[in-house]
Design a protein around this motif. Structure first.
Motif, PDB file in Angstrom:
ATOM      1  N   THR A 173     -13.005   2.177   1.737  1.00  0.00           N
ATOM      2  CA  THR A 173     -12.791   2.902   3.964  1.00  0.00           C
ATOM      3  C   THR A 173     -12.293   4.110   3.761  1.00  0.00           C
ATOM      4  OG1 THR A 173     -10.106   1.806   4.213  1.00  0.00           O
ATOM      5  CG2 THR A 173     -12.976   0.499   4.049  1.00  0.00           C
ATOM      6  N   ASN A 174     -12.447   5.307   5.402  1.00  0.00           N
ATOM      7  CA  ASN A 174     -11.848   6.545   5.873  1.00  0.00           C
ATOM      8  C   ASN A 174     -10.087   5.943   5.689  1.00  0.00           C
ATOM      9  OD1 ASN A 174     -13.991   7.436   5.705  1.00  0.00           O
ATOM     10  ND2 ASN A 174     -15.105   7.224   7.207  1.00  0.00           N
ATOM     11  N   ARG A 175     -10.322   4.878   6.241  1.00  0.00           N
ATOM     12  CA  ARG A 175      -8.828   4.590   6.407  1.00  0.00           C
ATOM     13  C   ARG A 175      -7.562   4.512   5.621  1.00  0.00           C
ATOM     14  NH1 ARG A 175      -5.004   0.822   5.844  1.00  0.00           N
ATOM     15  NH2 ARG A 175      -6.668  -0.474   4.336  1.00  0.00           N
ATOM     16  N   GLN A 176      -8.316   4.441   4.590  1.00  0.00           N
ATOM     17  CA  GLN A 176      -7.278   5.039   3.219  1.00  0.00           C
ATOM     18  C   GLN A 176      -7.092   6.246   3.108  1.00  0.00           C
ATOM     19  OE1 GLN A 176     -10.123   1.560   1.186  1.00  0.00           O
ATOM     20  NE2 GLN A 176      -7.814   1.282  -0.008  1.00  0.00           N
ATOM     21  N   LEU A 236      -3.666   8.123   2.982  1.00  0.00           N
ATOM     22  CA  LEU A 236      -3.112   9.285   1.795  1.00  0.00           C
ATOM     23  C   LEU A 236      -2.844  11.048   1.744  1.00  0.00           C
ATOM     24  CD1 LEU A 236      -2.113   8.515  -1.255  1.00  0.00           C
ATOM     25  CD2 LEU A 236      -4.437   9.693  -1.665  1.00  0.00           C
ATOM     26  N   SER A 237      -4.117  11.162   2.744  1.00  0.00           N
ATOM     27  CA  SER A 237      -3.921  12.183   3.108  1.00  0.00           C
ATOM     28  C   SER A 237      -2.996  12.851   4.895  1.00  0.00           C
ATOM     29  CB  SER A 237      -4.883  12.616   4.392  1.00  0.00           C
ATOM     30  OG  SER A 237      -5.138  14.012   4.707  1.00  0.00           O
ATOM     31  N   ALA A 238      -2.300  11.605   5.180  1.00  0.00           N
ATOM     32  CA  ALA A 238      -1.140  11.908   5.913  1.00  0.00           C
ATOM     33  C   ALA A 238       0.366  13.045   5.088  1.00  0.00           C
ATOM     34  CB  ALA A 238      -0.647  10.582   7.162  1.00  0.00           C
ATOM     35  N   LEU A 239       0.282  11.060   4.048  1.00  0.00           N
ATOM     36  CA  LEU A 239       1.490  11.713   3.413  1.00  0.00           C
ATOM     37  C   LEU A 239       1.009  12.841   2.232  1.00  0.00           C
ATOM     38  CD1 LEU A 239       4.280   9.916   1.454  1.00  0.00           C
ATOM     39  CD2 LEU A 239       2.410   9.136   0.155  1.00  0.00           C
ATOM     40  N   MET A 240       0.215  13.872   2.180  1.00  0.00           N
ATOM     41  CA  MET A 240      -0.558  14.195   1.026  1.00  0.00           C
ATOM     42  C   MET A 240      -0.155  15.602   1.949  1.00  0.00           C
ATOM     43  SD  MET A 240      -3.039  13.021  -1.008  1.00  0.00           S
ATOM     44  CE  MET A 240      -2.988  15.041  -2.417  1.00  0.00           C
ATOM     45  N   LYS A 241      -0.049  15.462   3.362  1.00  0.00           N
ATOM     46  CA  LYS A 241       0.448  16.248   4.081  1.00  0.00           C
ATOM     47  C   LYS A 241       1.944  16.708   4.207  1.00  0.00           C
ATOM     48  CE  LYS A 241      -4.559  16.759   7.179  1.00  0.00           C
ATOM     49  NZ  LYS A 241      -4.426  16.096   8.067  1.00  0.00           N
ATOM     50  N   SER A 242       1.981  15.736   4.699  1.00  0.00           N
ATOM     51  CA  SER A 242       3.948  15.902   4.410  1.00  0.00           C
ATOM     52  C   SER A 242       4.363  16.100   3.480  1.00  0.00           C
ATOM     53  CB  SER A 242       4.043  14.042   4.501  1.00  0.00           C
ATOM     54  OG  SER A 242       4.268  14.073   3.833  1.00  0.00           O
ATOM     55  N   GLU A 259       1.002  -1.646  -0.131  1.00  0.00           N
ATOM     56  CA  GLU A 259      -0.364   0.331   0.314  1.00  0.00           C
ATOM     57  C   GLU A 259       1.169   1.262  -0.678  1.00  0.00           C
ATOM     58  OE1 GLU A 259      -3.080  -0.121   2.939  1.00  0.00           O
ATOM     59  OE2 GLU A 259      -4.299  -1.427   1.684  1.00  0.00           O
ATOM     60  N   ALA A 260       1.923   0.958   0.705  1.00  0.00           N
ATOM     61  CA  ALA A 260       2.571   2.472   0.700  1.00  0.00           C
ATOM     62  C   ALA A 260       3.082   2.964  -0.764  1.00  0.00           C
ATOM     63  CB  ALA A 260       4.056   1.981   1.255  1.00  0.00           C
ATOM     64  N   VAL A 276      -7.285  18.463  -4.478  1.00  0.00           N
ATOM     65  CA  VAL A 276      -7.382  17.651  -5.063  1.00  0.00           C
ATOM     66  C   VAL A 276      -8.503  17.070  -4.347  1.00  0.00           C
ATOM     67  CG1 VAL A 276      -6.300  14.900  -4.913  1.00  0.00           C
ATOM     68  CG2 VAL A 276      -4.893  16.780  -5.450  1.00  0.00           C
ATOM     69  N   THR A 277      -9.692  16.351  -4.668  1.00  0.00           N
ATOM     70  CA  THR A 277     -10.288  15.696  -3.310  1.00  0.00           C
ATOM     71  C   THR A 277     -10.204  14.334  -3.269  1.00  0.00           C
ATOM     72  OG1 THR A 277     -12.364  16.877  -4.591  1.00  0.00           O
ATOM     73  CG2 THR A 277     -12.718  14.707  -3.036  1.00  0.00           C
ATOM     74  N   LEU A 278     -10.222  14.183  -1.330  1.00  0.00           N
ATOM     75  CA  LEU A 278      -9.991  12.706  -1.462  1.00  0.00           C
ATOM     76  C   LEU A 278     -10.994  12.521  -0.754  1.00  0.00           C
ATOM     77  CD1 LEU A 278      -6.671  13.404  -0.910  1.00  0.00           C
ATOM     78  CD2 LEU A 278      -6.159  12.387   0.126  1.00  0.00           C
ATOM     79  N   ALA A 279     -12.842  11.067  -0.951  1.00  0.00           N
ATOM     80  CA  ALA A 279     -13.425  10.649  -0.709  1.00  0.00           C
ATOM     81  C   ALA A 279     -14.115   9.309  -0.571  1.00  0.00           C
ATOM     82  CB  ALA A 279     -14.862  11.850  -1.901  1.00  0.00           C
ATOM     83  N   THR A 280     -14.033   8.537   0.532  1.00  0.00           N
ATOM     84  CA  THR A 280     -14.877   7.312   0.199  1.00  0.00           C
ATOM     85  C   THR A 280     -16.330   7.468  -1.170  1.00  0.00           C
ATOM     86  OG1 THR A 280     -16.459   7.963   1.666  1.00  0.00           O
ATOM     87  CG2 THR A 280     -15.076   7.013   2.474  1.00  0.00           C
ATOM     88  N   VAL A 281     -16.348   6.374  -1.648  1.00  0.00           N
ATOM     89  CA  VAL A 281     -17.241   6.024  -2.901  1.00  0.00           C
ATOM     90  C   VAL A 281     -18.658   6.800  -1.982  1.00  0.00           C
ATOM     91  CG1 VAL A 281     -17.986   4.813  -4.440  1.00  0.00           C
ATOM     92  CG2 VAL A 281     -16.146   4.139  -3.311  1.00  0.00           C
ATOM     93  N   HIS A 282     -18.859   6.475  -1.171  1.00  0.00           N
ATOM     94  CA  HIS A 282     -20.520   6.499  -0.853  1.00  0.00           C
ATOM     95  C   HIS A 282     -20.516   8.426  -0.642  1.00  0.00           C
ATOM     96  CE1 HIS A 282     -21.174   2.735   1.237  1.00  0.00           C
ATOM     97  NE2 HIS A 282     -22.220   3.026   0.790  1.00  0.00           N
TER      98      HIS A 282
END
Length: 726
Positions: free
Chosen positions: A507-510, A514-520, A480-481, A553-559
């Motif tokens: 899922t929100n976890r995924q 990714l958000s943590a990586l993008m913030k960094s 995943e990394a 960039v929009t990060l979202a769950t499919v729902h």
């Protein structure tokens, strides 16, 4: 509308029987060998498993057996547990629900394997005559849209595919009723699910010069009834519960039970969730899950709250706690004079049942997103006894069964209403041809008409003006990394504006990872997670606003992304752990054991919703041995076989130059606060590597290097190109 079973095979029962009669737990591979009669497996011979009644009973390919196993896992009949001999090894275990299925098979007949035949939309010569007569009114629409807009049927079902312009059709029909049928605006009720959709419908009607139509969400309609008759209904003032009210009630519930929130959260969330969630995020999520479960029981009318009996041992304590918290919350809300969105509908419906003279009268009711209605909403529509009902929806996009919605209401519309005209909107004005075909193949088993690319002067061409511009990729990564790193680099190094990019996950976890990586890395983005229950389709007029197109960039769950679109879409984690999803960000959802809907088929529709967001570019990424089986062989054959620019690099020197240029470009883009492609696009970098300019004159010949860029960046580009080569 006909509904029939694709197949009535009970092959899955042999899988359940094999697990029931095995003397010890086994993994998927050994189970498949037993079922197919493979005597080459030493474990089969050694443990005399060939003597089992289920030995050799299935004549299926191995991957088909694995799919059946996954289907049974998703539907709660099999679970993965730690092996008695090695806690790091997962084996299959039959659940109580699976054991009951052996003796009373219901799975196929009740829910799975359904194929739906709505028939095709026929455009008659009489229709074409009417179209010509109303050409000035209908000229910009396609024939199917025209038929839906001016239908004379009392009951009309408009099956509107993704990107087919359904909202425009619905509002245009209202205009037709008012301007051409002489229907008074006050005699029309239009209903949708979210406040945002309601406002959009009102805006469109205003633009069409139609005023006075009652436009509501289900909840705002009920709220109007409750406010008008509040004293008669309640005998006192009752208000909607606020978020602050919920927090207070939750704290009081825990205190009354002698529970500490930290202990509750520790037992509720798994290690992976704790890693990427703060304590406040976990507390809010747990609170919302408690209210969600309570809401579910209200929506479905189930009075039995003790759902802790059938849950896994690992969730039993949490289930008992949630049940007790629910009971407290229900009493607290009644004592404090509070109501939630479900109460809003329940109370309004109860009042109208007892006071028929107070039921609002409408000659025409139009309902949007009909595939998402639940039992309460249907009961409300039935109470209105409307002579003309026009509903719009897409069974392919029914994804809220876990919140109480029921796809069968749209599938059985003909049966329930009688004398129904069905019109299909099959022209997709969002996506390019390759993506539309990819979508069709993902959901072909439903038996609905395929979508096709549509174009006209109003809608434009489906998101992408040239079919050659469409790109579909399925990419595998070691872990995943590496998958996250690729997505990030593709975003930063690509030539698509951030506001035109979605990254979707199951899922929100995924998303958090990714958000943590993008913030960094300083990449501008925002995260839209699954909505809380009061933001859902079950009973709400709220949708948290999305900043789509805001330059992020929009990060979202499919729902959370349904109904929206982007030029480039990444769907990450497309393996068999996530599609169909075997885990949940909300354990309470799984605890309730919602057997009223087919989880696997809803997961397939969720995948369809994800890929149908893309207009031009679709990337499906995953880690592990193989992608989700939702991606069938035909779909795999449709992907872009050409390698990316990084894969086209043949020499180590060229690769080093490219990486150095992109690294410099990334830093510069962050300093300037612009997307990387504004500095240099990938195509320009490719050309620089091909030409290998030695000086400014040669660099100026590179297409995409104008005089301004030559002055600003030329020296550094030449330094990188020539310095790396040396």
């Amino acid at each position: 509308m006909g509904i029939f079973l694709m197949e009535c095979s009970l092959d899955y029962i042999w899988i359940l029987k094999a697990l029931a009669e095995l003397p010890f737990s086994v993994g998927k591979n050994l189970l498949a060998d037993i079922l197919t009669g493979n005597l080459k497996n030493k474990s089969v011979v050694k443990n005399r498993l060939d003597e089992l009644g289920s030995f050799g009973e299935l004549d299926l390919e191995r991957n088909k057996i694995f799919q059946e196993i996954d289907r049974l896992v998703v539907n709660g009949m099999i679970e993965f547990v730690a092996s008695d001999y090695n806690k790091f090894v997962k084996v299959l275990s039959l659940t109580a629900k699976g054991r009951a299925e052996i003796f009373n098979p219901e799975l196929n007949g009740r829910k799975l394997g359904k194929r739906f035949d709505f028939g095709k939309t026929e455009i008659t010569e009489a229709d074409r005559v009417r179209f010509r007569e109303l050409d000035s009114f209908l000229g910009m629409f396609n024939d199917e849209q025209k038929k839906a807009i001016i239908s004379e049927g009392a009951n009309v079902l408009c099956v509107a595919g993704a990107g087919s312009g359904k909202t425009m059709v619905l509002t245009k029909r209202i205009e037709f009723l008012v301007k051409y049928r002489g229907v008074a605006p006050k005699d029309i009720l239009a209903i949708t699910f979210t406040r945002k959709a309601k406002q959009e419908m009102e805006r469109r009607l205003y633009g069409l010069g139609v005023n006075g139509v009652a436009v509501h969400t289900f909840n705002s309609f009920c709220e109007g009834i409750l406010r008008k008759h509040e004293v008669k209904i309640y005998g006192r003032s009752i208000r909607m519960q606020s978020y602050g009210d919920k927090i207070l009630a939750m704290n009081m519930a825990l205190a009354s039970m002698g529970l500490d929130m930290d202990d509750v959260l520790d037992g509720y969330f798994n290690v992976g969730q704790k890693k990427f969630m703060t304590r406040n995020q976990m507390a809010n999520s747990f609170m919302n899950d408690c209210f969600s479960v309570m809401d579910y029981f209200k929506v479905t009318g189930i009075e039995e709250y003790d759902f802790s009996k059938g849950v896994d041992v690992k969730h039993k304590k949490s289930a008992e706690r949630i049940r007790n918290i629910m009971m407290y919350l229900k009493r607290h809300m009644k004592t404090q004079g509070l109501r939630d969105y479900s109460d809003q509908m329940i109370d309004a419906i109860d009042f109208l049942k007892k006071n028929s003279n107070d039921i609002p009268k409408f000659g025409h009711v139009l309902v949007d997103e009909y595939q998402d209605v639940n039992a309460m909403q249907i009961e409300l529509l039935d109470l209105l006894v409307v002579p003309n009902l026009f509903v719009v929806g897409d069974p392919r996009q029914s994804i809220f069964g876990w919140r109480g919605s029921d796809i069968n209401y749209i599938l059985d519309f003909e049966k329930s209403r009688g004398n129904v005209e069905v019109v299909h909107l099959t022209k997709n004005y969002r996506s390019g041809r390759g993506i539309v075909e990819f979508m069709n193949n993902s959901i072909s088993e439903m038996g609905l008409p395929d979508l096709e690319v549509g174009w006209n002067s109003v809608f434009g061409v489906s998101g992408c003006r040239k079919n050659n511009d469409v790109k579909i990729k399925i990419l595998n990564f070691e872990n995943e990394a590496m998958e996250r790193e690729f997505v990030l680099r593709e975003i930063v190094d690509g030539n698509i504006a951030y506001g035109d990019i979605f990254v979707l996950a199951r899922t929100n976890r995924q998303l958090m990872e990714l958000s943590a990586l993008m913030k960094s890395r300083g990449v501008s983005h925002f995260v839209k997670e699954d909505a809380r229950i009061e933001d859902s389709r079950v009973g709400s007029e709220k949708s948290a606003s999305l900043e789509v197109g805001s330059g992020k960039v929009t990060l979202a769950t499919v729902h959370a992304i349904k109904g929206l679109e982007a030029k480039k879409v990444f769907v990450i984690g497309v393996n068999e752990a996530n599609f169909p999803c075997k885990a949940s960000d909300h354990p309470a959802i799984e605890m309730v054991k919602r057997d009223e809907y087919d989880r696997e088929e809803e997961e397939r529709r969720l995948f369809y919703v994800a890929i149908s967001r893309a207009k031009e570019i679709l990337y499906l990424t995953y880690s592990g041995k193989k992608p989700s089986y939702f991606i069938n062989d035909k779909m795999k054959g449709m992907v872009d076989k050409k390698t990316d620019d990084r894969e086209q690099m043949t020499g180590d020197v060229d690769s080093d130059v490219a990486e150095e240029l992109k690294s410099w470009r990334r830093v510069l883009s962050l300093e300037k606060g612009v997307p990387a492609y504004v500095v240099l696009s990938n195509a320009v970098i490719d050309e620089i590597i091909r030409v290998k300019p030695k000086d400014a004159d040669e660099l100026s010949e590179v297409k995409g290097i104008g005089s301004a860029k030559l002055v600003e960046y030329g020296a550094r580009i030449l330094e990188i190109v020539n310095g790396v080569e040396e």
